[in-house]
Design a protein around this motif. Structure first.
Motif, PDB file in Angstrom:
ATOM      1  N   HIS A 241       0.823  -1.210   0.000  1.00 43.68           N
ATOM      2  CA  HIS A 241       0.000   0.000   0.000  1.00 43.68           C
ATOM      3  C   HIS A 241       0.859   1.263   0.000  1.00 43.68           C
ATOM      4  O   HIS A 241       0.411   2.340   0.388  1.00 43.68           O
ATOM      5  CB  HIS A 241      -0.940  -0.019   1.205  1.00 43.68           C
ATOM      6  CG  HIS A 241      -1.922  -1.140   1.145  1.00 43.68           C
ATOM      7  ND1 HIS A 241      -1.679  -2.361   1.746  1.00 43.68           N
ATOM      8  CD2 HIS A 241      -3.110  -1.255   0.520  1.00 43.68           C
ATOM      9  CE1 HIS A 241      -2.701  -3.171   1.512  1.00 43.68           C
ATOM     10  NE2 HIS A 241      -3.585  -2.529   0.765  1.00 43.68           N
ATOM     11  N   ARG A 242       2.130   1.065  -0.393  1.00 42.66           N
ATOM     12  CA  ARG A 242       3.027   2.182  -0.692  1.00 42.66           C
ATOM     13  C   ARG A 242       3.385   3.045   0.521  1.00 42.66           C
ATOM     14  O   ARG A 242       3.463   4.252   0.436  1.00 42.66           O
ATOM     15  CB  ARG A 242       2.438   3.046  -1.809  1.00 42.66           C
ATOM     16  CG  ARG A 242       2.241   2.291  -3.112  1.00 42.66           C
ATOM     17  CD  ARG A 242       1.611   3.179  -4.161  1.00 42.66           C
ATOM     18  NE  ARG A 242       1.428   2.460  -5.405  1.00 42.66           N
ATOM     19  CZ  ARG A 242       0.375   1.702  -5.681  1.00 42.66           C
ATOM     20  NH1 ARG A 242      -0.601   1.584  -4.776  1.00 42.66           N
ATOM     21  NH2 ARG A 242       0.270   1.069  -6.822  1.00 42.66           N
ATOM     22  N   PHE A 243       3.532   2.422   1.655  1.00 43.71           N
ATOM     23  CA  PHE A 243       4.156   3.150   2.757  1.00 43.71           C
ATOM     24  C   PHE A 243       4.875   2.165   3.673  1.00 43.71           C
ATOM     25  O   PHE A 243       4.606   0.971   3.655  1.00 43.71           O
ATOM     26  CB  PHE A 243       3.137   3.993   3.526  1.00 43.71           C
ATOM     27  CG  PHE A 243       2.292   3.227   4.504  1.00 43.71           C
ATOM     28  CD1 PHE A 243       1.121   2.623   4.101  1.00 43.71           C
ATOM     29  CD2 PHE A 243       2.664   3.139   5.848  1.00 43.71           C
ATOM     30  CE1 PHE A 243       0.333   1.927   4.996  1.00 43.71           C
ATOM     31  CE2 PHE A 243       1.877   2.456   6.748  1.00 43.71           C
ATOM     32  CZ  PHE A 243       0.707   1.839   6.323  1.00 43.71           C
ATOM     33  N   LEU A 244       5.809   2.686   4.437  1.00 42.58           N
ATOM     34  CA  LEU A 244       6.626   1.864   5.319  1.00 42.58           C
ATOM     35  C   LEU A 244       6.108   2.001   6.752  1.00 42.58           C
ATOM     36  O   LEU A 244       6.110   3.088   7.310  1.00 42.58           O
ATOM     37  CB  LEU A 244       8.086   2.316   5.254  1.00 42.58           C
ATOM     38  CG  LEU A 244       8.770   2.176   3.878  1.00 42.58           C
ATOM     39  CD1 LEU A 244      10.145   2.811   3.924  1.00 42.58           C
ATOM     40  CD2 LEU A 244       8.863   0.708   3.477  1.00 42.58           C
ATOM     41  N   ASN A 245       5.695   0.887   7.334  1.00 41.80           N
ATOM     42  CA  ASN A 245       5.271   0.947   8.731  1.00 41.80           C
ATOM     43  C   ASN A 245       6.450   0.623   9.630  1.00 41.80           C
ATOM     44  O   ASN A 245       7.580   0.417   9.174  1.00 41.80           O
ATOM     45  CB  ASN A 245       4.073   0.026   8.983  1.00 41.80           C
ATOM     46  CG  ASN A 245       4.416  -1.448   8.845  1.00 41.80           C
ATOM     47  OD1 ASN A 245       5.567  -1.820   8.625  1.00 41.80           O
ATOM     48  ND2 ASN A 245       3.414  -2.296   8.969  1.00 41.80           N
ATOM     49  N   ILE A 246       6.193   0.542  10.926  1.00 40.63           N
ATOM     50  CA  ILE A 246       7.289   0.383  11.890  1.00 40.63           C
ATOM     51  C   ILE A 246       7.915  -0.998  11.854  1.00 40.63           C
ATOM     52  O   ILE A 246       8.985  -1.212  12.432  1.00 40.63           O
ATOM     53  CB  ILE A 246       6.788   0.671  13.320  1.00 40.63           C
ATOM     54  CG1 ILE A 246       5.646  -0.282  13.662  1.00 40.63           C
ATOM     55  CG2 ILE A 246       6.373   2.109  13.473  1.00 40.63           C
ATOM     56  CD1 ILE A 246       5.155  -0.154  15.085  1.00 40.63           C
ATOM     57  N   ASP A 247       7.263  -1.970  11.177  1.00 36.76           N
ATOM     58  CA  ASP A 247       7.837  -3.314  11.111  1.00 36.76           C
ATOM     59  C   ASP A 247       8.872  -3.434  10.007  1.00 36.76           C
ATOM     60  O   ASP A 247       9.662  -4.390  10.000  1.00 36.76           O
ATOM     61  CB  ASP A 247       6.724  -4.341  10.884  1.00 36.76           C
ATOM     62  CG  ASP A 247       5.877  -4.551  12.122  1.00 36.76           C
ATOM     63  OD1 ASP A 247       6.421  -4.369  13.221  1.00 36.76           O
ATOM     64  OD2 ASP A 247       4.682  -4.870  11.997  1.00 36.76           O
ATOM     65  N   ALA A 248       8.879  -2.505   9.050  1.00 34.48           N
ATOM     66  CA  ALA A 248       9.823  -2.585   7.937  1.00 34.48           C
ATOM     67  C   ALA A 248      11.281  -2.566   8.410  1.00 34.48           C
ATOM     68  O   ALA A 248      12.080  -3.429   7.994  1.00 34.48           O
ATOM     69  CB  ALA A 248       9.557  -1.460   6.939  1.00 34.48           C
ATOM     70  N   PRO A 249      11.692  -1.628   9.268  1.00 36.48           N
ATOM     71  CA  PRO A 249      13.091  -1.665   9.720  1.00 36.48           C
ATOM     72  C   PRO A 249      13.412  -2.885  10.569  1.00 36.48           C
ATOM     73  O   PRO A 249      14.553  -3.367  10.556  1.00 36.48           O
ATOM     74  CB  PRO A 249      13.226  -0.369  10.538  1.00 36.48           C
ATOM     75  CG  PRO A 249      11.845   0.029  10.883  1.00 36.48           C
ATOM     76  CD  PRO A 249      10.991  -0.429   9.770  1.00 36.48           C
ATOM     77  N   ILE A 250      12.423  -3.411  11.291  1.00 36.13           N
ATOM     78  CA  ILE A 250      12.656  -4.611  12.097  1.00 36.13           C
ATOM     79  C   ILE A 250      12.951  -5.793  11.176  1.00 36.13           C
ATOM     80  O   ILE A 250      13.883  -6.580  11.413  1.00 36.13           O
ATOM     81  CB  ILE A 250      11.439  -4.908  12.992  1.00 36.13           C
ATOM     82  CG1 ILE A 250      11.225  -3.772  13.985  1.00 36.13           C
ATOM     83  CG2 ILE A 250      11.609  -6.227  13.726  1.00 36.13           C
ATOM     84  CD1 ILE A 250       9.957  -3.899  14.783  1.00 36.13           C
ATOM     85  N   VAL A 251      12.149  -5.915  10.107  1.00 37.56           N
ATOM     86  CA  VAL A 251      12.359  -7.000   9.146  1.00 37.56           C
ATOM     87  C   VAL A 251      13.735  -6.883   8.516  1.00 37.56           C
ATOM     88  O   VAL A 251      14.458  -7.884   8.373  1.00 37.56           O
ATOM     89  CB  VAL A 251      11.260  -6.971   8.063  1.00 37.56           C
ATOM     90  CG1 VAL A 251      11.611  -7.905   6.917  1.00 37.56           C
ATOM     91  CG2 VAL A 251       9.923  -7.365   8.665  1.00 37.56           C
ATOM     92  N   LEU A 252      14.112  -5.687   8.139  1.00 43.65           N
ATOM     93  CA  LEU A 252      15.428  -5.489   7.518  1.00 43.65           C
ATOM     94  C   LEU A 252      16.543  -5.888   8.484  1.00 43.65           C
ATOM     95  O   LEU A 252      17.520  -6.536   8.096  1.00 43.65           O
ATOM     96  CB  LEU A 252      15.592  -4.034   7.080  1.00 43.65           C
ATOM     97  CG  LEU A 252      16.883  -3.716   6.321  1.00 43.65           C
ATOM     98  CD1 LEU A 252      16.994  -4.563   5.058  1.00 43.65           C
ATOM     99  CD2 LEU A 252      16.926  -2.227   5.967  1.00 43.65           C
TER     100      LEU A 252
END
Length: 799
Positions: A241-252
């Motif tokens: 949905h074209r935005f980065l939530n707070i889980d994106a950096p955790i996954v990275l």
């Protein structure tokens, strides 16, 4: 990828069928009027379904998702269906389904447009936070079984549990607990297997060290592929949905840690950081489970133990008694008066009902019901007294949901919550900081790049900013509920704190209707007439009517027909063949009351005036002191439908700056509120909800005072037990303290992020410690908000 173009021809949107504006989104060789239509179209295509425009013009279009024919056959059973349905009449039924698959704005759009998929669905509304969808459907053309099959066919199979019927329990998603358990088991064993690395085993025992390293790699696989999937799913949905939530950096961070660790083990260059990776996942999951459990417990206590502070009349062995909502049981007989809310589903056993279901359906036209017919919770009786046999116990959460029916159901959490709005920029800033740190260490000490970048990605989190508001409001709502002040929602806390003008009704609010001194003057009344007058008065919940009924000693039930009540004027009805009228002088005698020495109610039998009742009001204990305390900080006003007999006393009590208006009809009270608001006042109206429902609704904050009766009104924002009215100034101070607690938690969370990022960027903070600190920040905010809100509650002596 979608491409933004300018289309002067204004093509038609392939998804919704509307004409496109100047900006057209072009994708998949089709035109869309907005990115939302394009997004939902893509989701539908992924599930093998037709687009909405096609379906809406061709109802019943076949979808590729098949549902086993007998899967929901049990819903054809009338008893089971009746236990699930909240409301049912000749044309429609209402039901609420829990759909755990709901996760994004497309889900919300799809579920709120079910009527485009099937004509039998009249409307649907989503509560995104609770993952519930309220569906109104035509049970004649589209039975309940078909509704469940429709939801399942589009990927939202409803969760239906019969174990919890009649009761509600707080539960945590079991899959999250399983993931936490797996992560904990693997993390502990990886730590154990890493002791050779920690102790620095020399090269002579290299074979044993290699075994331990591969054992750690094997143990890390369930954590990486199963336990961490909680974060993968959330991050992937946000990316779609074209935005980065707070889980994106955790996954990275998890991927970088795992990838580097696998590389080191396979190349024999090191043992990797499997302990850090598994620790990151374990501590993050543990923090979320604790957060969910705490919030659900607060919500549970509000919905299922802090009941509306209203009472209903229960008939036991031909005697009437007052019962609180939690005490109502199956097969109880309830007496419902005029303008009272029906608190539970029941069958009419006495009287004729004229039910206003506008609270439930939005339709204001009353529905006539006879003996033996079912009436549903949320309806309001608009005629004489009726008796109902309870067939389904009170559902507090259902009444609360009806109360908030006209509120914005809101956008999904990702769209409307502060944390996700912030995360649109927060995550981008976080990646920028991580890239800057990597660049810095690349030129100064490349060995620290991994440590710094991973710690930055993990330690920073805007969750605490949201939790500071969410948990504080939930705890305040719970505490106010314990003190018998029940608020519509958390926004009312802020509204109460911001009020600068407080308006009171007099009769039934500042004064009590339980201890009225009553004197009859006029023609002598026969015992039969006294009982008839009492029977008529018993139909109304107005304090004067209740006082007259008590004076008459009406222990037997008389048949009352043709009953009607005119707000602010009086009541009339036929009792034992006689037309009896009770009310103001203008209503009964067509003349204005000549004296203002006391409150008076006139009596007419067969349109002949017989006399009048005179009342001496009793002000509630401690109310004078409360008014004097409020008068020092707020503009006060009293709007009374009574005469000005007590104007001097109220003037002395409230001061010369207070506004005192008497002989006020319901519309007069409404106009008085509007006048104050036009002057820039933030008005709080406190009334009994009988003759001031319009004023309660017009006010910025409307508080209905309840005294041993069921005068719940959807127009109010709060319901307050009458014996708790003297605590009003304490409730206001607690609302103001709520803002201070939220601000304190906000400052703490900002400081946490700044300090954490500083140590992460400098390479001092290890990823493992960062993984502990991130959920710890949420837990610390929980403790701070919970502790401070409880402290302010204790300070105000609110239990």
């Amino acid at each position: 990828m979608s491409k933004l173009t300018t289309s002067p021809a204004k093509p038609r949107c392939y998804h919704c069928g509307e004409d496109c504006n100047e900006e057209t989104f072009h994708a998949h060789d089709k035109d869309f009027c907005c990115s939302g239509c394009q997004m939902v179209y893509e989701i539908l295509n992924q599930n093998g379904m037709c687009d909405y425009y096609t379906i809406s013009n061709n109802p019943g279009t076949t979808r590729k998702v098949k549902v086993r024919e007998d899967k929901f056959a049990f819903l054809d059973d009338g008893k089971i269906a009746a236990s699930l349905i909240h409301f049912r009449d000749e044309t429609q039924s209402h039901i609420t389904f829990y759909v755990p698959q709901m996760h994004c704005s497309s889900c919300l759009w799809l579920l709120e447009n079910l009527h485009r998929l099937e004509a039998g669905v009249l409307s649907s509304k989503v509560n995104f936070i609770k993952k519930e969808v309220d569906i109104v459907f035509d049970h004649h053309s589209f039975p309940l079984r078909k509704v469940a099959e429709l939801l399942t066919s589009i990927g939202y199979e409803p969760y239906i549990s019969f174990n919890d019927m009649g009761s509600k329990k707080t539960t945590i998603d079991s899959s999250k607990l399983y993931k936490l358990g797996v992560a904990g088991f693997c993390f502990a064993n990886i730590m154990l297997m890493s002791f050779p690395e920690y102790l620095g085993i020399d090269a002579r025992e290299r074979n044993l060290l290699t075994v331990f390293r591969f054992a750690n790699l094997f143990l890390s696989l369930p954590v990486f592929f199963y336990s961490a999937s909680e974060f993968y799913t959330s991050a992937w949905k946000s990316l779609k949905h074209r935005f980065l939530n707070i889980d994106a950096p955790i996954v990275l961070a998890v991927w970088v840690t795992f990838g580097r660790s696998v590389y080191e083990v396979l190349t024999g260059t090191g043992g990797g950081y499997f302990d850090s990776m598994s620790g990151i996942v374990f501590f993050m999951l543990a923090g979320r489970v604790l957060q969910d459990k705490t919030y659900q417990q607060l919500s549970f206590e509000r919905d299922y133990t802090s009941y509306f502070p209203i009472a209903v009349t229960r008939i036991t062995d031909e005697k009437q008694e007052t019962a609180a909502l939690p005490d109502i049981r199956l097969n109880d007989t309830l007496l419902i008066h005029n303008e009272e809310l029906i608190p539970a589903d029941g069958i009419i056993t006495r009287g004729k009902a004229l039910i206003d279901y506008s609270f439930v359906t939005g339709e204001s036209l009353p529905v006539a019901k006879e003996m033996g017919e079912i009436v549903y919770a949320g309806g309001k009786q608009t005629g004489g007294n009726i008796e109902i046999l309870v067939i389904k116990e009170v559902a507090q959460s259902y009444l609360t949901k009806l109360w908030n029916r006209n509120e914005e159901s809101g956008k999904p959490d990702e769209e409307r919550s502060f944390v996700h709005l912030l995360s649109r920029y927060f995550t981008v800033i976080l990646f920028t900081i991580a890239a800057a740190a990597a660049t810095w260490w690349y030129f100064h000490d490349p060995a620290k790049i991994w440590t710094a970048v991973t710690a930055v990605l993990i330690v920073a989190c805007p969750c605490a900013l949201l939790l500071s508001n969410t948990f504080t409001n939930a705890n305040i709502l719970r505490r106010l509920g314990r003190n018998h002040l029940y608020l519509r929602n958390a926004q009312v806390i802020e509204d109460i704190a911001s009020a600068d003008c407080i308006v009171f009704d007099k009769t039934g609010t500042l004064t009590t209707g339980l201890y009225q001194d009553i004197l009859y003057e006029g023609e002598p009344l026969q015992e039969k007439q006294v009982k008839a007058i009492g029977a008529l008065a018993a139909q109304s919940t107005h304090p004067f009517s209740k006082a007259i009924a008590a004076w008459a000693g009406n222990l037997t039930r008389h048949k009352v027909t043709g009953f009607r009540e005119i707000a602010g004027k009086g009541i009339e009805g036929i009792v034992d063949g006689d037309l009896i009228t009770l009310g103001s002088a203008s209503f009964v005698t067509q003349k204005e009351q000549m004296t203002n020495d006391a409150s008076q109610v006139y009596i007419a039998i067969e349109e002949e005036v017989w006399g009048r009742f005179k009342f001496r009001n009793h002000y509630r204990e401690e109310v004078p002191g409360m008014l004097q305390r409020l008068g020092k900080k707020y503009q006060l006003a009293v709007l009374s439908g009574d005469n000005a007999g007590e104007q001097a006393y109220l003037r002395q009590l409230l001061g010369y700056e207070a506004i005192l208006l008497f002989n006020q009809q319901p519309m007069d009270k409404l106009e008085a509120i509007r006048t104050l608001q036009a002057q820039g006042k933030k008005v709080m109206m406190v009334g009994d909800g009988l003759n001031d429902a319009g004023a309660l609704q017009q006010a910025d904050i409307g508080i209905a005072v309840s005294e041993s009766n069921n005068n719940f009104t959807p127009a109010s924002d709060a319901i307050l037990a009458a014996d708790q009215l003297p605590k009003l100034d304490r409730f206001i101070r607690l609302g103001k303290a709520n803002k201070q607690v939220v601000m304190a938690a906000f400052v703490i969370s900002v400081l946490y992020n700044l300090v954490g990022l500083f140590f992460a960027v400098t390479g001092v903070l290890s990823p493992m410690i960062a993984a502990i600190l991130m959920p710890s920040s949420s837990i610390s905010i929980l403790l701070v908000t919970y502790g401070l809100s409880n402290y302010f509650g204790f300070r105000e002596k609110l239990k």
